[in-house]
Design a protein around this motif. Sequence first.
Motif, PDB file in Angstrom:
ATOM      1  N   TYR A 188       0.608  -1.428   0.024  1.00 39.07           N
ATOM      2  CA  TYR A 188       0.169  -0.062   0.332  1.00 39.07           C
ATOM      3  C   TYR A 188       0.673   1.062  -0.087  1.00 39.07           C
ATOM      4  N   LEU A 189       0.910   2.001  -1.626  1.00 36.46           N
ATOM      5  CA  LEU A 189       2.099   3.061  -1.798  1.00 36.46           C
ATOM      6  C   LEU A 189       1.322   4.427  -1.481  1.00 36.46           C
ATOM      7  N   PRO A 190       1.734   5.600  -0.947  1.00 39.61           N
ATOM      8  CA  PRO A 190       1.356   6.717  -1.685  1.00 39.61           C
ATOM      9  C   PRO A 190       1.676   6.903  -3.100  1.00 39.61           C
ATOM     10  N   ALA A 191       0.088   7.934  -3.392  1.00 41.43           N
ATOM     11  CA  ALA A 191       0.341   7.122  -4.940  1.00 41.43           C
ATOM     12  C   ALA A 191       1.359   8.530  -5.738  1.00 41.43           C
ATOM     13  N   VAL A 196       7.261   6.683  -8.043  1.00 45.85           N
ATOM     14  CA  VAL A 196       6.593   6.137  -8.490  1.00 45.85           C
ATOM     15  C   VAL A 196       5.091   6.739  -9.874  1.00 45.85           C
ATOM     16  N   ARG A 197       5.657   6.610 -11.431  1.00 45.46           N
ATOM     17  CA  ARG A 197       5.194   7.429 -12.014  1.00 45.46           C
ATOM     18  C   ARG A 197       4.207   6.575 -12.617  1.00 45.46           C
ATOM     19  N   ILE A 198       2.689   8.124 -12.883  1.00 39.89           N
ATOM     20  CA  ILE A 198       1.449   7.206 -13.229  1.00 39.89           C
ATOM     21  C   ILE A 198       1.455   8.000 -14.480  1.00 39.89           C
ATOM     22  N   VAL A 199       0.853   6.813 -15.608  1.00 39.98           N
ATOM     23  CA  VAL A 199       0.901   7.849 -17.412  1.00 39.98           C
ATOM     24  C   VAL A 199      -0.951   7.318 -17.673  1.00 39.98           C
ATOM     25  N   ASP A 200      -1.018   8.701 -17.798  1.00 34.98           N
ATOM     26  CA  ASP A 200      -2.877   8.736 -18.246  1.00 34.98           C
ATOM     27  C   ASP A 200      -2.341   7.827 -19.804  1.00 34.98           C
ATOM     28  N   ASP A 201      -2.134   6.510 -19.762  1.00 37.40           N
ATOM     29  CA  ASP A 201      -2.451   6.079 -21.303  1.00 37.40           C
ATOM     30  C   ASP A 201      -3.852   5.554 -21.657  1.00 37.40           C
ATOM     31  N   ALA A 216       4.351   3.288 -13.206  1.00 36.50           N
ATOM     32  CA  ALA A 216       5.569   2.069 -13.237  1.00 36.50           C
ATOM     33  C   ALA A 216       6.293   2.595 -11.626  1.00 36.50           C
ATOM     34  N   PHE A 217       7.139   1.926 -11.499  1.00 32.85           N
ATOM     35  CA  PHE A 217       7.638   1.778 -10.687  1.00 32.85           C
ATOM     36  C   PHE A 217       9.470   1.500 -10.467  1.00 32.85           C
ATOM     37  N   ASP A 218       9.982   2.795  -9.714  1.00 36.38           N
ATOM     38  CA  ASP A 218      11.441   2.567  -9.789  1.00 36.38           C
ATOM     39  C   ASP A 218      12.195   2.626  -8.761  1.00 36.38           C
ATOM     40  N   ALA A 219      12.505   1.256  -7.938  1.00 34.57           N
ATOM     41  CA  ALA A 219      13.087   1.789  -7.100  1.00 34.57           C
ATOM     42  C   ALA A 219      12.310   2.290  -5.496  1.00 34.57           C
ATOM     43  N   VAL A 220      11.588   2.137  -5.708  1.00 35.68           N
ATOM     44  CA  VAL A 220      10.377   2.354  -4.816  1.00 35.68           C
ATOM     45  C   VAL A 220      10.193   1.785  -2.913  1.00 35.68           C
ATOM     46  N   ILE A 221      10.314   2.820  -2.202  1.00 34.14           N
ATOM     47  CA  ILE A 221      10.627   2.022  -1.149  1.00 34.14           C
ATOM     48  C   ILE A 221       9.829   2.287  -0.558  1.00 34.14           C
ATOM     49  N   VAL A 222       9.090   1.192   0.936  1.00 33.82           N
ATOM     50  CA  VAL A 222       8.697   0.516   1.386  1.00 33.82           C
ATOM     51  C   VAL A 222       8.594  -0.315   2.741  1.00 33.82           C
TER      52      VAL A 222
END
Length: 419
Positions: A188-191, A196-201, A216-222
Amino acid sequence: MTVVAERITSAAQARATAAALADEFAVEAALRDRERRLPVAEIERLAASGLLAITVPAAYGGADLPPSELAEVTRLLAVADPNIAQIPHSHFVYVNLVRLAGSDSQREHYFSRLLAGARIANAQSERGGATVAEVATTLRPEDDGRFRIDGVKYYCTGSLFADLLAVLVRLDDPAGRGGLEPGEYIAYLPADAPGVRIVDDWNGLGQRTTGSGTVAFDAVIVNRDQLIARSAAVRAPTGYGAFAQLLHAAIDAGIARGALSAAAEFVRTRSRPWFEAQVARAADDPLVIQRFGELAVAVATAEATLVAAGLAVDAATRADAVDAATRADAPAAATTADAVAAASLAVATAKITADRAATEVSSALFEVSGTRSAAADLDLDHFWRNARTHTLHDPVRWKYQHLGRAVLHGTPPPLHGVI
């Protein structure tokens, strides 16, 4: 994005709120679809209404409404705009996961956020695997006791409107450095978390405004307390899959009802009668009347099976709650397993029936309404496009298989989370 939310306390209040919002959302639903205008303001209204917290357990301050009531709320919204109805689907599924598998501290934290109006979206599906069940997005331990997520998710419905993302990950820790059991987890991550990269595609032919883009998630720390093991919900009879599928059936049933209502309105007010009918109004053509009767039966059947399935999921939820309170980590009681199996089969029936009604009625809309109804500016095809797109979510042909096996062999449905 979080807003201050109202507090809903009863099923009657939830239904009334959903009906009032549906009236609002229906006004420009076709226009939003045609222009692909995301329902940002509408989702704010939905969150502020308190409807997104109606399944929070009573012990944590919520209305604790059963799945059948949530299904009806979802259906009401889908009659007006199935895009808006689908956006919180994953929200409720991952609220349910917190209920089923979260720790006491996780429940306290996330349920309080939900009551304040927080929104959850999914980041679950992937491309490129041999099957849709494979998970390539990894969860790896870091030296400081935290974990790192890397990967790409697609079809992330609601991600453009979310405060939190529920990310399906596979633990990649062969040495056991992180201290977690092997398997799949939901993070459960903050958007807006770093990496975190959210793409409207999203470019589907239907459900155009669901915000179902790529994340996309690039080295997202939880942290560890942001992780919930998925196995607790899908490897034991909990009704987790039936709950999720019930809401899909509710969306399809809502589309069917919306299409039928739109067809009736068009025939009453804009269609011309076929000359051989020898009537002054298209609505008086006996063959048109006959077809509307057939379509009405299809919609009513979908709605009735949805109600029956909702009650079955209610029973499974109650049985699992009693079982969980008494058995700790022991195997599920036979009564719970039976109730969950019955719920899955009832929901499979509802999903098949709603799938059929949504696609048939949204297509027949043009059959009964005539050439005028095909004008592009009317956008009446959004019913069919939404139905055709949403019903692809999981194949009903496998629902028939599970129902047939249950009847012939007494085989219970599988526990994989989508039945």
